[in-house]
Design an enzyme around this catalytic site. Structure first.
Site, mmCIF file in Angstrom:
data_model
loop_
_atom_site.group_PDB
_atom_site.id
_atom_site.type_symbol
_atom_site.label_atom_id
_atom_site.label_comp_id
_atom_site.label_asym_id
_atom_site.label_seq_id
_atom_site.Cartn_x
_atom_site.Cartn_y
_atom_site.Cartn_z
ATOM 1 N N TYR A 1 0.583 -1.479 0.032
ATOM 2 C CA TYR A 1 -0.033 -0.285 -0.128
ATOM 3 C C TYR A 1 1.467 1.026 0.254
ATOM 4 O O TYR A 1 1.844 0.885 -0.809
ATOM 5 C CB TYR A 1 -0.886 0.022 1.193
ATOM 6 C CG TYR A 1 -2.280 0.524 1.530
ATOM 7 C CD1 TYR A 1 -3.264 0.253 0.174
ATOM 8 C CD2 TYR A 1 -2.566 1.692 2.055
ATOM 9 C CE1 TYR A 1 -4.274 1.292 -0.611
ATOM 10 C CE2 TYR A 1 -3.674 2.280 1.515
ATOM 11 C CZ TYR A 1 -4.684 2.557 0.475
ATOM 12 O OH TYR A 1 -6.109 2.873 -0.063
ATOM 13 N N ASP B 1 -22.966 -20.514 -21.201
ATOM 14 C CA ASP B 1 -24.247 -21.905 -21.582
ATOM 15 C C ASP B 1 -24.280 -21.921 -23.322
ATOM 16 O O ASP B 1 -23.776 -22.698 -24.068
ATOM 17 C CB ASP B 1 -25.641 -21.187 -21.194
ATOM 18 C CG ASP B 1 -25.672 -20.460 -19.977
ATOM 19 O OD1 ASP B 1 -26.299 -20.945 -19.310
ATOM 20 O OD2 ASP B 1 -24.884 -19.128 -19.577
ATOM 21 N N ALA C 1 -27.806 -22.126 -26.308
ATOM 22 C CA ALA C 1 -26.964 -23.285 -26.496
ATOM 23 C C ALA C 1 -27.231 -23.735 -28.072
ATOM 24 O O ALA C 1 -26.742 -24.441 -28.751
ATOM 25 C CB ALA C 1 -27.392 -24.044 -25.180
ATOM 26 N N GLU D 1 -23.164 -15.704 -18.269
ATOM 27 C CA GLU D 1 -23.497 -16.877 -17.710
ATOM 28 C C GLU D 1 -25.060 -16.793 -17.440
ATOM 29 O O GLU D 1 -25.452 -15.685 -17.503
ATOM 30 C CB GLU D 1 -23.364 -17.072 -16.577
ATOM 31 C CG GLU D 1 -23.077 -18.170 -16.191
ATOM 32 C CD GLU D 1 -22.672 -19.831 -16.688
ATOM 33 O OE1 GLU D 1 -21.684 -19.048 -17.057
ATOM 34 O OE2 GLU D 1 -22.902 -20.530 -16.326
ATOM 35 N N LYS E 1 -20.541 -21.098 -9.199
ATOM 36 C CA LYS E 1 -18.914 -21.095 -10.568
ATOM 37 C C LYS E 1 -17.811 -20.378 -10.510
ATOM 38 O O LYS E 1 -16.836 -21.250 -10.970
ATOM 39 C CB LYS E 1 -20.192 -20.251 -11.960
ATOM 40 C CG LYS E 1 -18.881 -20.263 -13.369
ATOM 41 C CD LYS E 1 -19.969 -21.190 -14.422
ATOM 42 C CE LYS E 1 -19.164 -21.397 -15.549
ATOM 43 N NZ LYS E 1 -19.917 -22.323 -16.821
ATOM 44 N N GLY F 1 -32.379 -21.400 -28.072
ATOM 45 C CA GLY F 1 -32.115 -21.051 -27.333
ATOM 46 C C GLY F 1 -30.359 -20.652 -27.239
ATOM 47 O O GLY F 1 -29.921 -20.958 -28.647
#
Lengths: 378, 378
Positions: free
Chosen positions: B37, B160, B196, B134, B92, B194
């Site tokens: 820092y 997806d 996928a 996602e 995830k 859709g």
């Protein structure tokens, strides 16, 4: 003397970042995968869709704060952009973890207008239990913080403003005790009316209504002066009650307290000699203060505080923000108020059992700090 | 049978979130504070302001991915909003850490139009080394991913879409091997267009140009059909070359492959019996597939894959995304391309030395996966 610049560059490159994510449980078995991810997690998702107010009971948001900057006022380096800001935000995340056990996520913004910053932060805010705004330039920082506090039901604090203000107030409380003053009767000269200066003026005034005279690079702020932006104009609502004009030297005649959040070397020994007897000097410009402690003491200063760790009385935000956010998260506080900040300052001051000129505030490592402050943030 | 819903609710509440931040070094000494820092970090900030392209060498972005959702298509639960999405994003993040050692930060968005999502993600993107989109609903997910890939110089993947497509292609490569087919000569019926389904169609076509017939709830997609949205219309550029019309049953006559990313129980034994000899059936609806494996096998299927871990041949995104992002981060890949996805699929398929009907793809726990995939993402 340690070359921290070289050490920092070397260590940052070696570690490639200072924080990491860990999982709170293993994922080795099918049961664990099915509990923490599909299909089990679906039950948690359905539950939270129906009961969004329970988000913190089932996710890390109960202990998670975002540290957000657009890089427009990084340390003393100015507007160096988001990349330059990220090592500081990661460092702040380290401090959050080390001092308060809080999971902090550094977020740098590649947008810079108040509208854009407010939109971006509001869009991601549900991911976190609180927001620490950091290193955002004045005057935009005031509008951004105010609008976000209006919009979002989670604790939000711009630490450059309020962390500094809280610790300054704490130091002043004990400085007055040592020098036999009442804060409400003090004449305070405050140099620098950016983020920290503005917040200090407001907190001191709301706490004890002392006489405060603000000074910027053009001299004393007074009603009728040219070149005053809207935020500085607001300061005049509660500072400079006699509407005096003049220079810093003029302002300092007979003053009890000097607070500088401005520039190295601004305050001279001659000026200190014109102040009230046993004056209190907070030279918070960092790393080089407005006046060096030995010079100030030689000129008659009773108490000197700086922003540096190698002198006594370091005014360091890390005394305040870990406990503030620890308390806000643990006690379900949705808004950090001026009252919270005053209580935090009193707690910090109170941790020094017998204040002396060499110790008006506790050191950063004081292990009582976080829990003592957290206890009053409710 | 384990009640994963109850177990998940209990464990999530007990742990109060599944991930945490840790510091990579201690902060106990003044030297450490001054290195990570202020004042040391200022040298790193100045360096990165001058050399923003070195951001990853000095910050955690070299190993850090955001997992971002607006909660519009969470698991099979639909548009349940950001709170409902967060436990999945945290899960995830656990998978990223467990399988690939990647620090992943769950971000839920409280905005829902493509413009707002693109703005919010672009604003925070420099905080991360990559972005895993996602559980964002089709058709918006296509526009959002495309625009972000255009805008941002970091690897971005809507898992997806592409995770499922990669693992499906891997499974088909080995299924063809086992049943003596060439993928390019297959007739493939794909139900569900859709996120996928669309990505599967595109990847299979670009990989081998087989004959693909897409089917949605209104039957076969063909040129001239009413009620086709813009994204489905795009599919017709490379599917249904003979522009056949009709129902799912019509499409399946003589087909070599059925791929369902649609609804439980959609595929009947009678339909399977009208397919080519030894057909390949991927029933990926989860948790209840389009046809149960034992029913499909009894009707003549040579190979059956599902999304479930309790049947053979689980088509699981976790076979692909950890290695894809590991490689993209380590190899400085700025865009995940169709070529990368094809290579990843070939690597996954190649890890099964002797594919059988019971094992067309490796299990999720296969420790060779991440490094093998990462090696080809460059």
């Amino acid at each position: 003397m340690t070359d921290y610049a070289k050490l920092a560059l070397d260590k940052h490159k070696e570690l490639r970042g200072k924080i990491a994510i860990v999982n709170k449980d293993q994922l080795d078995s099918k049961d664990q995968l099915s509990t923490y991810y599909s299909p089990g997690v679906g039950a948690v998702s359905s539950h939270l869709a129906a009961h969004p107010e329970e988000l913190r009971d089932y996710t890390w948001t109960n202990n998670c704060v975002a540290v957000i900057s657009d890089g427009s006022a990084v340390l003393g380096l100015g507007n160096i952009g988001p990349e330059g800001a990220l090592p500081v935000m990661e460092g702040k995340a380290m401090l959050f973890k080390h001092f308060a056990g809080i999971d902090a996520v550094p977020i740098i913004l590649d947008v810079h207008t108040p509208d854009e910053i407010v939109s971006a932060v509001a869009a991601i805010a549900k991911s976190f239990g609180g927001i620490n705004l950091e290193d955002i330039a004045a005057p935009q920082c005031f509008e951004i913080e105010e609008r976000l506090k209006e919009l979002l039901p989670i604790p939000i604090m711009h630490d450059d403003q309020h962390g500094t203000a809280i610790v300054t107030l704490a130091g002043l409380i004990n400085s007055c005790k040592i020098t036999g003053r009442e804060l409400k009767d003090c004449k305070i000269v405050l140099v620098g009316s950016g983020a920290a200066g503005t917040a200090i003026a407001r907190l001191l005034y709301e706490y004890a209504a002392p006489e405060i005279i603000c000074v910027d690079s053009k001299g004393i702020l007074y009603q009728g002066r040219d070149n005053i932006n809207a935020e500085k104009a607001k300061l005049l609502a509660y500072t400079n009650p006699n509407n005096v004009e003049g220079s810093l030297a003029d302002a300092l005649h007979g003053a009890d307290v000097f607070i500088g959040v401005s520039q190295p070397g601004l305050l001279t020994a001659e000026m200190v000699q014109t102040m009230a007897k046993e004056p209190i000097i907070f030279g918070l410009s960092n790393p080089v203060p407005e006046i060096m402690p030995e010079v100030a003491h030689a000129a008659g200063a009773a108490i000197v505080a700086t922003g540096r760790s190698d002198f006594p009385n370091q005014v360091n935000n890390a005394l305040a923000f870990p406990g503030i956010f620890r308390g806000a998260l643990d006690n379900g506080v949705r808004k950090i108020t001026q009252a919270h900040k005053m209580k935090a300052a009193e707690v910090i001051a109170g941790l020094v059992a017998e204040p002396t000129a060499e110790q008006i505030i506790p050191p950063v490592g004081d292990e009582r700090l976080v829990s003592a402050i957290a206890a009053v943030i409710r």
